[in-house]
Design an enzyme around this catalytic site. Sequence first.
Site, PDB file in Angstrom:
ATOM      1  N   TRP A 332       0.835  -1.208   0.000  1.00 41.91           N
ATOM      2  CA  TRP A 332       0.000   0.000   0.000  1.00 41.91           C
ATOM      3  C   TRP A 332       0.869   1.258   0.000  1.00 41.91           C
ATOM      4  O   TRP A 332       0.569   2.236  -0.662  1.00 41.91           O
ATOM      5  CB  TRP A 332      -0.953   0.010   1.207  1.00 41.91           C
ATOM      6  CG  TRP A 332      -1.549   1.362   1.398  1.00 41.91           C
ATOM      7  CD1 TRP A 332      -2.447   1.984   0.578  1.00 41.91           C
ATOM      8  CD2 TRP A 332      -1.253   2.299   2.427  1.00 41.91           C
ATOM      9  NE1 TRP A 332      -2.730   3.246   1.042  1.00 41.91           N
ATOM     10  CE2 TRP A 332      -2.004   3.458   2.176  1.00 41.91           C
ATOM     11  CE3 TRP A 332      -0.415   2.266   3.553  1.00 41.91           C
ATOM     12  CZ2 TRP A 332      -1.950   4.582   2.996  1.00 41.91           C
ATOM     13  CZ3 TRP A 332      -0.367   3.372   4.365  1.00 41.91           C
ATOM     14  CH2 TRP A 332      -1.126   4.518   4.084  1.00 41.91           C
ATOM     15  N   HIS A 333       1.990   1.219   0.745  1.00 43.23           N
ATOM     16  CA  HIS A 333       2.858   2.398   0.767  1.00 43.23           C
ATOM     17  C   HIS A 333       3.446   2.668  -0.617  1.00 43.23           C
ATOM     18  O   HIS A 333       3.763   3.809  -0.956  1.00 43.23           O
ATOM     19  CB  HIS A 333       3.984   2.213   1.787  1.00 43.23           C
ATOM     20  CG  HIS A 333       3.556   2.474   3.200  1.00 43.23           C
ATOM     21  ND1 HIS A 333       3.140   3.718   3.619  1.00 43.23           N
ATOM     22  CD2 HIS A 333       3.464   1.674   4.279  1.00 43.23           C
ATOM     23  CE1 HIS A 333       2.824   3.668   4.906  1.00 43.23           C
ATOM     24  NE2 HIS A 333       2.995   2.430   5.324  1.00 43.23           N
ATOM     25  N   GLY A 334       3.610   1.626  -1.428  1.00 42.27           N
ATOM     26  CA  GLY A 334       4.144   1.813  -2.770  1.00 42.27           C
ATOM     27  C   GLY A 334       4.883   0.572  -3.203  1.00 42.27           C
ATOM     28  O   GLY A 334       5.385  -0.179  -2.368  1.00 42.27           O
TER      29      GLY A 334
END
Lengths: 402, 77
Positions: A332-334
């Site tokens: 989700w953060h990347g």
Amino acid sequence: MLNLQPYADPQYFLLLMLGLLPVMIGLYHGRRFKTYETLISLLFIILMFTGAKWQQGVALIGYILWQLAIVFGYLHYRKQRNQTGVFVLTVLLSILPLVIVKVTPAVVLHPSLLGFLGISYLTFKAVQVIMELRDGTMKDVELMPFLRFMLFMPVISSGPIDRYRRFQKDYEQVPERTQYLGMLERAIWYLFLGFFYKYMLGYLFGTVLLPRIEFSALAARHMYWLGLSPALIGVAFVYSMYLFFDFAGYSLFAVATSLVMGIDTPMNFNRPFQAHNIKDFWNRWHMTLSFWFRDFIFMRVTFFIMKHKLIKNPIRVSQVAYLINFLIMGFWHGVTWYYIVYGLFHACAIIINDIWLRFKKKHRKQLPHNRWTEALAIATTFCVVCFSFLIFSGFLNTLWFK
Amino acid sequence: MDKKATVLSILNDLTGEDFTNNLDEDLFASGLIDSMDTVQLLLQLQSQLGMDVPVSEFDRNQWNTPAKIIKKAEDAD
């Protein structure tokens, strides 16, 4: 044309308080001016996406229409039937835009056209509503309340992540005068604490100290194995301080602004660096996110595995669920190696933590417990967390591969 | 066995503690149960008492003491 980024400069705060003055007067007299509140919120959202950011504004409108179609489509379906396949498909469609936005930069090396500031936080809210419709804890959603919840201006860019039913209750209930005055008092305290955190401490650590210590770490990288210099340890601690004060400061602004509007948005941080262990840390750090993950990923995964008896041993179930939970958080953060490693690192840390807690429970009588062991626990947790943030910062990527 | 006794025995299995005289103990604040135990609690309530509690129904503030859980079980039908 005027462009206003949330909580970015003094001008924003002045205009925000000016714009919210009628809302305050109304609430003080026991009334919520719904139309005014909607219009002023929309105005501030539009001003986030003016000028060079107009494409993001268009992406936001498209995104909202997409989520409306999915959520209301599912609501319509759920009133008649309840198949697991349809539920899973609905969730996948709901997170699709976010997945595209996160994957695009890793593939074509430029940001996706579908992206806009706040897309992750809106996705958390939409998915939460779908999950609650599935569970039957929410029987109905109405158009305007749903839009208000999704587009609640104080938290639109970076949370805290509220829950639909909680938000809706606050919105429909106008606080009593003494209660509202208490909320305003808290708002003022949070606002100034936020200034101190974000613009003094966050500035000190992030703008003054961090570039210098990063420079030292880069300069020393050939003198140490893997560049693991003393300065790198400094980077870990300075970056962690910056990350906390910057984000906690922002979150305080968002909660303060919500309070002014008579909404008691949940807090995001509760002295995270005083945590006694990693589990405790996740109950104190970015709480609305970690609770979202706990309630909608960890618990659902464990429930599913245990109900279908896919794994017998409850300890093994929790370990698998932790891995899934934190891997998703990492992605989700990347989609970069360091966010994914950060997720795996925390999964391992919490699994080890659980093993230790079970050992401690069994040997309660043999193990000493006093303020020194507590201090040791807090210091160890702090170091583990700061190391995880060094991974998260991406600085190792610069140090090793650039 | 009545519902109260069933709930207390489930909690006893999960935590190793007897709450008969501690019905208002805060289970989450004292760290006696965590998310994992919560899921096991919900599954046990389902299999032993036939209570169907979805995960998202589980609001920690409404389920944090043995007394509250017993109340939920008694109100279920």
